[in-house]
Structure formats: structure tokens, C-alpha cells
Motif scaffolding. Structure first.
Motif, PDB file in Angstrom:
ATOM      1  N   UNK A  64      -7.315  -1.176 -11.112  1.00 48.92           N
ATOM      2  CA  UNK A  64      -8.416  -1.348 -10.168  1.00 48.92           C
ATOM      3  C   UNK A  64      -8.276  -0.366  -9.020  1.00 48.92           C
ATOM      4  N   UNK A  65      -9.413   0.183  -8.590  1.00 48.63           N
ATOM      5  CA  UNK A  65      -9.437   1.033  -7.411  1.00 48.63           C
ATOM      6  C   UNK A  65      -9.234   0.159  -6.174  1.00 48.63           C
ATOM      7  N   UNK A  66      -8.428   0.640  -5.226  1.00 45.20           N
ATOM      8  CA  UNK A  66      -8.112  -0.130  -4.021  1.00 45.20           C
ATOM      9  C   UNK A  66      -8.085   0.791  -2.808  1.00 45.20           C
ATOM     10  N   UNK A  67      -7.762   0.192  -1.653  1.00 47.32           N
ATOM     11  CA  UNK A  67      -7.648   0.961  -0.416  1.00 47.32           C
ATOM     12  C   UNK A  67      -6.324   1.644  -0.223  1.00 47.32           C
ATOM     13  N   UNK A  68      -5.344   1.394  -1.095  1.00 46.29           N
ATOM     14  CA  UNK A  68      -4.050   2.052  -0.977  1.00 46.29           C
ATOM     15  C   UNK A  68      -2.905   1.078  -0.790  1.00 46.29           C
ATOM     16  N   UNK A  69      -1.787   1.566  -0.229  1.00 42.72           N
ATOM     17  CA  UNK A  69      -0.529   0.821  -0.213  1.00 42.72           C
ATOM     18  C   UNK A  69      -0.625  -0.567   0.416  1.00 42.72           C
ATOM     19  N   UNK A  70      -1.167  -0.657   1.629  1.00 38.78           N
ATOM     20  CA  UNK A  70      -1.239  -1.960   2.293  1.00 38.78           C
ATOM     21  C   UNK A  70      -2.097  -2.916   1.474  1.00 38.78           C
ATOM     22  N   UNK A  71      -3.235  -2.455   1.043  1.00 41.61           N
ATOM     23  CA  UNK A  71      -4.130  -3.258   0.216  1.00 41.61           C
ATOM     24  C   UNK A  71      -3.417  -3.702  -1.058  1.00 41.61           C
ATOM     25  N   UNK A  72      -2.711  -2.788  -1.710  1.00 42.19           N
ATOM     26  CA  UNK A  72      -2.005  -3.114  -2.956  1.00 42.19           C
ATOM     27  C   UNK A  72      -0.943  -4.182  -2.737  1.00 42.19           C
ATOM     28  N   UNK A  73      -0.180  -4.040  -1.662  1.00 45.93           N
ATOM     29  CA  UNK A  73       0.881  -5.007  -1.374  1.00 45.93           C
ATOM     30  C   UNK A  73       0.302  -6.383  -1.058  1.00 45.93           C
ATOM     31  N   UNK A  74      -0.789  -6.417  -0.333  1.00 45.86           N
ATOM     32  CA  UNK A  74      -1.444  -7.699  -0.042  1.00 45.86           C
ATOM     33  C   UNK A  74      -1.942  -8.347  -1.329  1.00 45.86           C
ATOM     34  N   UNK A  75      -2.516  -7.548  -2.225  1.00 55.10           N
ATOM     35  CA  UNK A  75      -3.015  -8.095  -3.495  1.00 55.10           C
ATOM     36  C   UNK A  75      -1.872  -8.638  -4.347  1.00 55.10           C
ATOM     37  N   UNK A  76      -0.778  -7.875  -4.425  1.00 58.68           N
ATOM     38  CA  UNK A  76       0.377  -8.338  -5.200  1.00 58.68           C
ATOM     39  C   UNK A  76       0.969  -9.583  -4.547  1.00 58.68           C
ATOM     40  N   UNK A  77       1.089  -9.573  -3.229  1.00 54.95           N
ATOM     41  CA  UNK A  77       1.657 -10.723  -2.528  1.00 54.95           C
ATOM     42  C   UNK A  77       0.826 -11.983  -2.685  1.00 54.95           C
ATOM     43  N   UNK A  78      -0.499 -11.826  -2.756  1.00 52.91           N
ATOM     44  CA  UNK A  78      -1.392 -12.979  -2.930  1.00 52.91           C
ATOM     45  C   UNK A  78      -1.532 -13.385  -4.388  1.00 52.91           C
ATOM     46  N   UNK A  79      -0.957 -12.632  -5.290  1.00 52.49           N
ATOM     47  CA  UNK A  79      -1.087 -12.945  -6.702  1.00 52.49           C
ATOM     48  C   UNK A  79      -2.367 -12.433  -7.325  1.00 52.49           C
ATOM     49  N   UNK A  80      -3.055 -11.513  -6.660  1.00 50.94           N
ATOM     50  CA  UNK A  80      -4.303 -10.970  -7.196  1.00 50.94           C
ATOM     51  C   UNK A  80      -4.068  -9.750  -8.087  1.00 50.94           C
ATOM     52  N   UNK A  81      -2.859  -9.255  -8.095  1.00 50.11           N
ATOM     53  CA  UNK A  81      -2.478  -8.143  -8.967  1.00 50.11           C
ATOM     54  C   UNK A  81      -1.059  -8.385  -9.445  1.00 50.11           C
TER      55      UNK A  81
END
Length: 317
Positions: A64-81
Motif C-alpha cells: 500500500x502507498x503511504x506517507x512514509x516512515x512515521x505513517x508506516x510505523x503507526x500502521x504496523x503498531x496499530x496492527x493495520x499492516x
């Protein structure tokens, strides 16, 4: 045969994961996600190639296209990725719960995949020759929730450029490239492998130059940050530029959540390395993946599933 086994493992482990209430990674409908980045950047190209190889191995997963590192880490941390790419400095902030992160996130590393260059891009005709020359100019510092913005702000602060001394723009890579080409900004920051596809395309129509980031700035940035930054030179001839340009590098990690089952991360790590030669045909940065260097992800702990892969590959099993 292997694809069928991995698919069965995927179903069994994620079902158990969901019943255990360990997070939404297992509970979301449809395929799992690799959080990439801007569509014109290396993160997204890497995540797309990896997702394709993981699907061939039996995973139900997409990039999925995202906003980058912070966005990716938040998604992984929330269980969305299930997986995501992130810069080492931003991943360290996520683990500690500082900077852009209000609380620590359950982030583990899968691998150190390659090192990224901080790229401060200006037109070749620009009068700016050092970071301090950005005062009074229109500067894109990256997209909100991106690792680019984290580093851009730190570079500017370390170089003594106050936030109110320049015209701040917050564009992602695609927006920055378009704005520079149209004369709407004077400079932009990017953090990624070289060549970054979007900047390479821009260089074919707009002569570019890179502003150096010297060792004094890097040293000031690195204070108290686990020594994740280091001085390096951009590859000669990058984007048709001439001469050597000093800048800084930051490692880049593939990350996951500590809540993702061990066997799934083991299989994902196995695909990451076994498919690297194929993916590197279209994403040259993948060729930099090195099993001997991949384990050096401090202060972000390696996921037990990744640890299992490295031990088995070392032992030849």
C-alpha cells in the motif's frame, strides 16, 4: 508445495492470533498489508516487489502507498499492516515513544535492508550552496507523518535554520518533484536510495544540484540518537550531477509488530532473502540486502521469527 504450506500456516496462525485478541493484524478482512511509501519512491517499489514474491509463496498480502516512515510505523503498531519500511531513527523513536510518537509502539525489526541518503535537492541554477542558504526560500520538508519530515526538521535545526526563517511546504515526493519543476518551491528534502525514481525522472527535464550536509551538522543531529546517522558521499553522477557531494546516511529497516506470530515472520524473512535477486532486477536497492548486516537493527529489537531465520541460515538448516 511450499506455497500451499505457507497458506495453511497463514490461516491457522492468524485465526489463533485473532482469537487471542492480540490486535487487528489478524482481524482485518481481505489481504494483509506491507506499508510502503510514495508511489514514486523506493519504499513502494520494494514493498510491491516483496508483496509479489510473498504471494507466490502463499501469503495473502499487498503493498500500500503511504506517507512514509512515521505513517508506516503507526500502521504496523496499530496492527493495520503486517510489515512496513522505516528509517532507523524514526523506528528508534517509535520504540522509545518519543518524537512523533506519544507512546512506545510494539515495533520489532525484520531486517536492516539498505542505507538511505538524505537528498537536499535544488535546481542547478540555485544560489543556495549550503543548508543555511535556505533562509528566505520555499522549502518542502516532506509529507506529514513521514521520516523525511523528521530528518528535514533535524537537519535545519542543526544547521541553525529557524522554522520561521523560510517558507515551509509539506509535500510528499511526488508533490515536491512537481512543485520544483513548476518553480513553486526552491528546494526539497528527500530520504531514500539513489537513484530515487521520481528524482531521476525530474533530472531528465530539470538540471539539479544537491546541497551538501556536512559532518558538523550530522554530529549535532546524532547527539542522543543512538548514532544512527553517518556522513557519506552521494554516488558520483547521481541524477546527472557532477562532482562529489557530502551528505548523510541513515539505515532503513523492514519492521513488523512484536504481536505478529513467530512462524509468519520467519516465513516472511525467508522470502525477503530468497527473492532478493529477483526483486533487485526492477528495484536496484534490493541488491544491497546483506544477511550479515541485516541483524544490526539496534535499538530496535529483532523479531523472534527473524532471529529464527538468521540462526537457521547461519547453521545451513
Amino acid at each position: 508445495m511450499r506455497a500451499r504450506a505457507v497458506a495453511s500456516l497463514w490461516i491457522v496462525l492468524l485465526a489463533g492470533f485473532a482469537l487471542g485478541g492480540c490486535g487487528s493484524v489478524a482481524q482485518s478482512a481481505g489481504p494483509q498489508v506491507i506499508a510502503g511509501g510514495a508511489s514514486t519512491g523506493i519504499y513502494y517499489a520494494y514493498s510491491s516487489g516483496l508483496a509479489e514474491q510473498m504471494r507466490a509463496a502463499g501469503f495473502d498480502i499487498v503493498a500500500e502507498e503511504t506517507g512514509g516512515s512515521v505513517d508506516n510505523l503507526l500502521r504496523v503498531g496499530r496492527g493495520e499492516a503486517m510489515l512496513g519500511f522505516a528509517q532507523a531513527d524514526t523506528a528508534a523513536d517509535a520504540v522509545a515513544g518519543v518524537g512523533a510518537f506519544k507512546n512506545p509502539l510494539p515495533i520489532n525489526a525484520v531486517a536492516r535492508v539498505y542505507d538511505e541518503y538524505v537528498q537536499l535537492v535544488v535546481p542547478a541554477t540555485s544560489k543556495a550552496t549550503q543548508v543555511s542558504d535556505l533562509v528566505g526560500l520555499r522549502v518542502s520538508v516532506g509529507e506529514t507523518n513521514s521520516g523525511v519530515m523528521v530528518i528535514a526538521d533535524r537537519v535545519l535545526s542543526a544547521a541553525g535554520v529557524a522554522e520561521d526563517s523560510y517558507e515551509r511546504r509539506e509535500f510528499g515526493l511526488h508533490g515536491s518533484v512537481a512543485a520544483l519543476e513548476q518553480g513553486q518551491i526552491d528546494a526539497f528534502f528527500w530520504v531514500g536510495g539513489v537513484p530515487t525514481p521520481g528524482i531521476e525522472v525530474l533530472s531528465q527535464t530539470t538540471p539539479l544540484r544537491m546541497i551538501p550536509i556536512g559532518p558538523e551538522t550530522v554530529e549535532r543531529m546524532d547527539l542522543g540518537r543512538s548514532s544512527v546517522y553517518r556522513v557519506s558521499d552521494l554516488p558520483l553522477g547521481a541524477y546527472n550531477t557532477s562532482g562529489s557531494v557530502e551528505t548523510m546516511m541513515v539505515p532503513n529497516y523492514l519492521v513488523t509488530s512484536s504481536k505478529v506470530p513467530k512462524e509468519l515472520v520467519y516465513e516472511a524473512t525467508k522470502v525477503l532473502f530468497e527473492s532478493s535477486a529477483r526483486v533487485s532486477n526492477t528495484v536496484p536497492a534490493v541488491a544491497l540486502l546483506d544477511r550479515r548486516q541485516a541483524i544490526f537493527t539496534s535499538p530496535v529489537p529483532l523479531h523472534p521469527g527473524a532471529q529464527k531465520y538468521y540462526v537457521r541460515s547461519r547453521d545451513g538448516s
